[in-house]
Structure formats: C-alpha cells, structure tokens
Design an enzyme around this catalytic site. Structure first.
Site, short mmCIF file in Angstrom:
data_model
loop_
_atom_site.label_atom_id
_atom_site.label_comp_id
_atom_site.label_asym_id
_atom_site.label_seq_id
_atom_site.Cartn_x
_atom_site.Cartn_y
_atom_site.Cartn_z
N PRO A 2 0.80 -1.22 0.00
CA PRO A 2 0.00 0.00 0.00
C PRO A 2 0.83 1.27 0.00
O PRO A 2 1.87 1.35 0.64
CB PRO A 2 -0.78 -0.09 1.31
N GLU A 3 0.33 2.26 -0.70
CA GLU A 3 0.91 3.59 -0.68
C GLU A 3 -0.07 4.49 0.08
O GLU A 3 -1.04 4.01 0.65
CB GLU A 3 1.14 4.10 -2.10
N HIS A 100 -0.04 -16.80 7.74
CA HIS A 100 0.82 -15.61 7.84
C HIS A 100 0.24 -14.53 8.76
O HIS A 100 0.53 -13.36 8.58
CB HIS A 100 1.08 -15.00 6.46
N ARG A 119 4.58 -11.66 3.03
CA ARG A 119 5.99 -11.42 2.69
C ARG A 119 6.82 -10.92 3.85
O ARG A 119 8.04 -10.77 3.70
CB ARG A 119 6.07 -10.45 1.50
N ARG A 153 19.05 18.83 -6.48
CA ARG A 153 19.21 17.38 -6.42
C ARG A 153 19.42 16.80 -7.80
O ARG A 153 18.59 16.97 -8.68
CB ARG A 153 17.97 16.72 -5.79
#
Length: 272
Positions: A2-3, A100, A119, A153
DNA sequence: ATACCGACCTGTCAGC
DNA sequence: TGCTGACAGGTCGGTA
C-alpha cells in the site's frame, strides 16, 4: 502493497470501527522479524490501552493510545507499516486465522484486530506520542517547501518522489501517475526541472492522491481495506502497469524502464 | 551526495 | 502437470 491512498483508506476504516475500543490482550507470532520494537515493549504498551484514534502518517498506520489504568493524556503510539503485503483485519474471534497471521489484538468489544503479512516486509513498533516520521505530507505541503525539496538534487525525479525523507507516502504507482500528469519523465534529474514544471508536479501529486483516496486506493492482486473492500483507482491508472498499451492522450505505446530497481512507466511523447 | 545492487520474504503467473 | 524465472504496492545497507 500500500501507498498513501491505500493506507489512508485503511486508517479511516479502522478509525471508524475501533476508536474507543480497549485492548484486552496481544498475541505476537513467535518469529520476531516483523517487530521493530521489542515484543515485550509492544505488548506492554498495547495491553489495557484505549484506542483514542487511528490515523495515517506517510505509509504508516498510527494508533493513538491512552495507556494503562490511569489513561494518561500523554499516551503512546502503536505504529504499523504494512510493507508490500501487510493487511489489518477486524475479525470475529471464531473466524479462521489466516496463514501468515503475525499478530492478534483482542479488543474488549470482543472483536480481534489481526495483522496478516505473507511477505513479512511489514513492521510493528511502538513510539512516544510525539513521534514524527520526517518528511512532508504530500497533501499538506506548500508549494515553496515542495519546490525546495528538489532544488539542487541530481537524482532522478522519481527517486526523489519515492524518498520518504522528502515526501512521505508516495510510492511506485503514484509517482508514475503523478509524473505522467505533470509531463515529466521519471529519469529526469530533479535539479533540471523548471519552477513551472515543479509547480505542475506539485499539483499532480495532490490531484492523483486525492482522486485515489476518493476511490478507496488501487486494488492490484489482493489489496483490500479494513472492511475487506477493494479500491477502484487502478481503473484510473494512465501509465502504471500499462507497458505497451497506447497512451490515453497520444496513443504512443507506454514504456517501462527499471529505475532504482523499480518498474517505471511513462509515455515517451507526453513526458519530457 | 548519488546510484546501483542485492537482501529481506512469499505468492502468482506466463511460458515451456 | 510441473518446473523456472520474472515480477510484485517497500525499505535498508553495502559498495563504488
């Protein structure tokens, strides 16, 4: 997984359902990998605490806790990072425990909050109430601060967008989608982008994130929110996951390159 | 500072 | 059917 938009959706869903509930007991899986704080500290902080609220900070889900019998106003935070595959689910105790499952928080209401993460890239920790993850919130940052983040940058603009110390919460999907809308290629050096270009990017990032939150995030493969609902922003992706498909603006095939080990999608004609 | 790489993990899917 | 390799929403630490 998720973001920012997915984490925001999950945090809102949790807030609606468990604010005010009290932690009765905590079970943590035997493997300590997903813990950033010592297990004992997490358990001690959580047990008997009242959940005063749930919110998002970058890609972290933050639980505001009022602790112990005294319920001190100072409190503490329980912080969950979902990594790539983490989920937080509210379950009835009789429901099967999914494979999990690494943590189960029993609540006084009788429900359970379960952390499932195949994961194991997710992380659990506790922190003092004044904890700050650093970086600007993309939805709150002001133009002058946004522009200053990238000045000087030499790094590719996409790498800068993914750097959580600068902006917190933007991930691979929304970086690609924002850059497409701003007409900027992912590899473009941040320092070479004009003020006008950065202004466009500033607006694009906010627009993409707001639209995605409104649609409940992007569901790719298995993402669901705290209520088990899918998001719909994946239907609005203009470049992410569309390698070889025609650009929705100019029909040029969308390109995919690897940048910093991450797939990056862009239209070679619309993005300069 | 920067950029690239592998590591951390498991699951899924395409191709043979 | 089964094997292999590529790939997946994230981050960290090492190396040049």
């Amino acid at each position: 997984m998720p973001e920012l938009p997915e984490v925001e959706t999950i945090a809102q869903g949790l807030a609606k359902r468990i604010t005010g509930d009290v932690v009765q007991s905590v079970w943590l899986g035997e493997k300590p990998e997903p813990l950033k704080s010592p297990a004992g500290e997490i358990v001690a902080t959580l047990e008997h605490s009242r959940i005063a609220g749930v919110r998002r900070m970058g890609k972290h889900i933050v639980f505001d806790l009022e602790q112990g019998r005294v319920r001190s106003a100072r409190g503490a935070l329980w912080i969950v990072h979902l990594g790539m595959s983490g989920r937080l689910q509210i379950c009835e105790p009789q429901e099967d425990v999914a494979k999990h499952t690494h943590a189960i928080i029993k609540l006084e209401s009788g429900r359970e909050l379960r952390f499932v993460d195949p994961r194991r890239f997710g992380r659990l920790s506790v922190a003092p109430a004044n904890f700050d993850a650093g970086g600007f919130e993309p939805l709150d940052v002001e133009l002058k601060d946004f522009v200053a983040l990238f000045r000087g940058r030499k790094t590719p603009i996409k790498s800068a967008l993914l750097n959580q110390k600068l902006l917190r919460g933007v991930g691979n999907i929304y970086a690609d989608e924002s850059l497409f809308r701003a007409g900027i290629r992912p590899r473009r050096r941040a320092s070479t982008i004009t003020h006008e270009g950065l202004h466009k990017l500033f607006l694009s990032v906010k627009e993409v994130l707001r639209e995605a939150i409104a649609l409940g995030g992007s569901s790719i493969s298995d993402y669901v929110d705290a209520d088990g609902e899918e998001g719909f922003f994946q239907l609005q992706h203009r470049v992410y996951g569309r390698e070889g498909e025609p650009c929705l603006v100019c029909k040029t095939p969308v390109k995919r390159v690897v940048l910093g080990g991450r797939s990056s999608h862009y239209c070679p004609k619309c993005q300069k």
